[in-house]
Design a protein around this motif. Structure first.
Motif, mmCIF file in Angstrom:
data_model
loop_
_atom_site.group_PDB
_atom_site.id
_atom_site.type_symbol
_atom_site.label_atom_id
_atom_site.label_comp_id
_atom_site.label_asym_id
_atom_site.label_seq_id
_atom_site.Cartn_x
_atom_site.Cartn_y
_atom_site.Cartn_z
ATOM 1 N N LEU A 349 -1.077 -0.321 1.876
ATOM 2 C CA LEU A 349 -1.563 0.267 3.121
ATOM 3 C C LEU A 349 -0.465 0.488 4.155
ATOM 4 C CD1 LEU A 349 -5.068 -1.384 3.582
ATOM 5 C CD2 LEU A 349 -4.438 0.768 2.481
ATOM 6 N N LEU A 350 0.657 -0.199 4.041
ATOM 7 C CA LEU A 350 1.763 0.111 4.953
ATOM 8 C C LEU A 350 2.247 1.538 4.715
ATOM 9 C CD1 LEU A 350 3.818 -3.224 4.863
ATOM 10 C CD2 LEU A 350 2.047 -2.535 6.485
ATOM 11 N N ALA A 351 2.363 1.904 3.455
ATOM 12 C CA ALA A 351 2.769 3.272 3.131
ATOM 13 C C ALA A 351 1.684 4.269 3.519
ATOM 14 C CB ALA A 351 3.078 3.380 1.634
ATOM 15 N N GLU A 352 0.427 3.877 3.399
ATOM 16 C CA GLU A 352 -0.657 4.767 3.799
ATOM 17 C C GLU A 352 -0.607 5.058 5.299
ATOM 18 O OE1 GLU A 352 -3.250 6.266 1.524
ATOM 19 O OE2 GLU A 352 -1.289 5.859 0.641
ATOM 20 N N ALA A 353 -0.279 4.048 6.092
ATOM 21 C CA ALA A 353 -0.151 4.275 7.538
ATOM 22 C C ALA A 353 0.956 5.274 7.831
ATOM 23 C CB ALA A 353 0.117 2.957 8.247
ATOM 24 N N GLU A 354 2.053 5.178 7.101
ATOM 25 C CA GLU A 354 3.146 6.130 7.295
ATOM 26 C C GLU A 354 2.733 7.541 6.869
ATOM 27 O OE1 GLU A 354 6.235 4.302 5.005
ATOM 28 O OE2 GLU A 354 6.953 3.102 6.696
#
Length: 457
Positions: A349-354
């Motif tokens: 989800l960190l990459a999804e936020a980006e």
């Protein structure tokens, strides 16, 4: 503690609600209107709703009302359902815990779930120093406890906050907010020894981070006095104030001054934490390691839970029995929080936020080329905003345009998209979706936003 819930496939999430916008009645529909009449008879007028549609189901990035309308949710309960509405593993963890232990009160007979949440917070909050945690119920309660702990540790009385800040609706936090209406009007008298220092607002002040910090420090030294200052409470990215992202170097310069003067610097990450900005905590974007970090909102996927986490020597300043509360660290909420941490890692989800930031900012930049009332685009991750100014206004004046924000929010709601307003002057449109929102849903919402701007004439 219950066994870790088996992970669903991150590559193929299963949704119980189709992830699409659908408007099948007037907004609000007849069933919502009927419920609203019932509500008006028994619910205080002080508890207002931005849109009187009554939600029956929610999943992923979609809300379904009692009339069958499906809304693309760009509010996420104001940043609460970060991992998505009714995320399967969070639901399963909470349901399992409900069958084991619902409540004992941790300060009487403790349980593992509380300890595990504290371990995860120590691991994921900024800084490699030893940390400890106290769990409470809400963001405002976390702020109150953070201030209380800082005062106990320092033996000092004064509390400093920044312009445009928002910290809650309790007596102390109302005094800490920048904007009085509607949060504090008529509710005084308020707690004393709270001071409001100038902040970093790059769009309007044009200052570098070190220069903005020097202005803040000058205020603290002259108006408060470092010797009397217990803590400085700062949102690394301001929420209700309008998603202001401070200039580089601002927060670290303030931390250096606080450390040198024995002042506890507290990061209010209630809205910006828990993967919201593409980091577990927004402080990481700025290389800032706060003394204390406040978590809430997204930490338990929609269940009430909040935390104060920080340097062990500060957190241990309280006498035994000085911290706690009847429902703080409820085992069901703690089980959900563990599942939230697991979901962030498992689902990337960190990459999804980006990803969300890239898609949103790209679409908003295209709109800004066509609509000159978009004065600024800012934010990080799934915490993005546009500040609207008056049309034809000289760029140096940047006069706020709250009327346009109100009209856009109302226009979008009628078409099945929920946006939020923000900002000291009400002229900021903020995008705060769950990290489950797809690029297709973002593009669809931006199409509605384009129509809303065109309708302004």
């Amino acid at each position: 503690m219950t066994d870790t819930i088996a992970a669903q496939s991150a590559s193929a999430p299963v949704y119980t609600v189709t992830q699409e916008r659908k408007v099948v009645t007037a907004i609000p529909g007849p069933k919502s209107q009927e419920l609203h009449e019932r509500r008006r008879a028994v619910v205080s007028d002080g508890v207002s709703s931005a849109l009187p549609v009554y939600i029956e189901r929610a999943n992923g990035a979609i809300l379904v009302d009692v009339d069958g309308n499906q809304f693309v949710d760009f509010g996420a309960g104001i940043g609460v359902t970060t991992v998505g509405h009714t995320e399967a593993n969070v639901v399963a963890a909470a349901a399992s815990q409900l069958q084991d232990v619902i409540h004992t009160l941790f300060t009487i007979t403790p349980y593992e779930e509380y300890v595990r949440v504290a371990e995860l917070l120590a691991e994921h909050t900024p800084g490699t120093f030893a940390k400890k945690t106290v769990l409470v119920n809400s963001g405002a309660e976390a702020v109150e406890n953070g201030v209380k702990i800082a005062r106990k540790h320092t033996g000092r009385r004064a509390v400093a906050v920044l312009d445009h800040a928002y910290h809650g609706r309790t007596n102390l936090t109302m005094a800490m907010n920048y904007k009085a209406s509607p949060y504090a009007t008529g509710f005084g008298p308020f707690a004393g020894d709270v001071y409001h220092a100038p902040s970093s607002y790059p769009y309007r002040d044009g200052l570098s981070g070190p220069d903005a910090a020097a202005r803040t420090i000058a205020y603290l030294e002259k108006v408060v006095g470092a010797a009397d200052l217990a803590c400085l409470v700062v949102e690394p990215i301001q929420g209700e104030g309008g998603f202001m992202v401070p200039a580089d170097g601002y927060l670290t310069t303030l931390q250096g001054w606080c450390t040198a003067n024995g002042v506890v610097m507290i990061a209010d990450e209630i809205q910006s934490g828990m993967a919201r900005t593409g980091r577990f905590y927004a402080s990481e974007h700025f290389g800032w390691e706060p003394d204390l970090v406040l978590s809430a909102k997204g930490v338990a996927g929609g269940l009430p839970l909040a935390a104060v986490t920080g340097r062990a020597e500060i957190m241990d300043a309280s006498q035994p029995g000085g911290l706690g509360g009847t429902f703080g660290g409820n085992p069901v909420a703690c089980a959900a929080a563990v599942a939230v941490f697991e979901a962030i890692d498992r689902n990337g989800l960190l990459a999804e936020a980006e990803r969300i930031e890239r898609t949103l900012k790209s679409g908003l930049a295209k709109l800004a080329e066509r609509y000159d009332i978009i004065g600024d685009i800012r934010g990080k991750g799934a915490m993005v905003a546009i500040e609207l100014v008056q049309p034809g206004t000289a760029i140096t004046e940047k006069q706020p345009n709250p009327e346009a924000v109100s009209q856009i929010v109302a226009f979008a709601a009628q078409r099945g998209v929920l946006f939020l307003n923000a900002g000291t002057w009400g002229n900021v449109l903020r995008f705060l979706p769950s990290l489950a929102v797809t690029d297709a849903l973002i593009d669809d919402a931006l199409t509605v936003l384009d129509d809303a701007f065109a309708a302004l004439g």
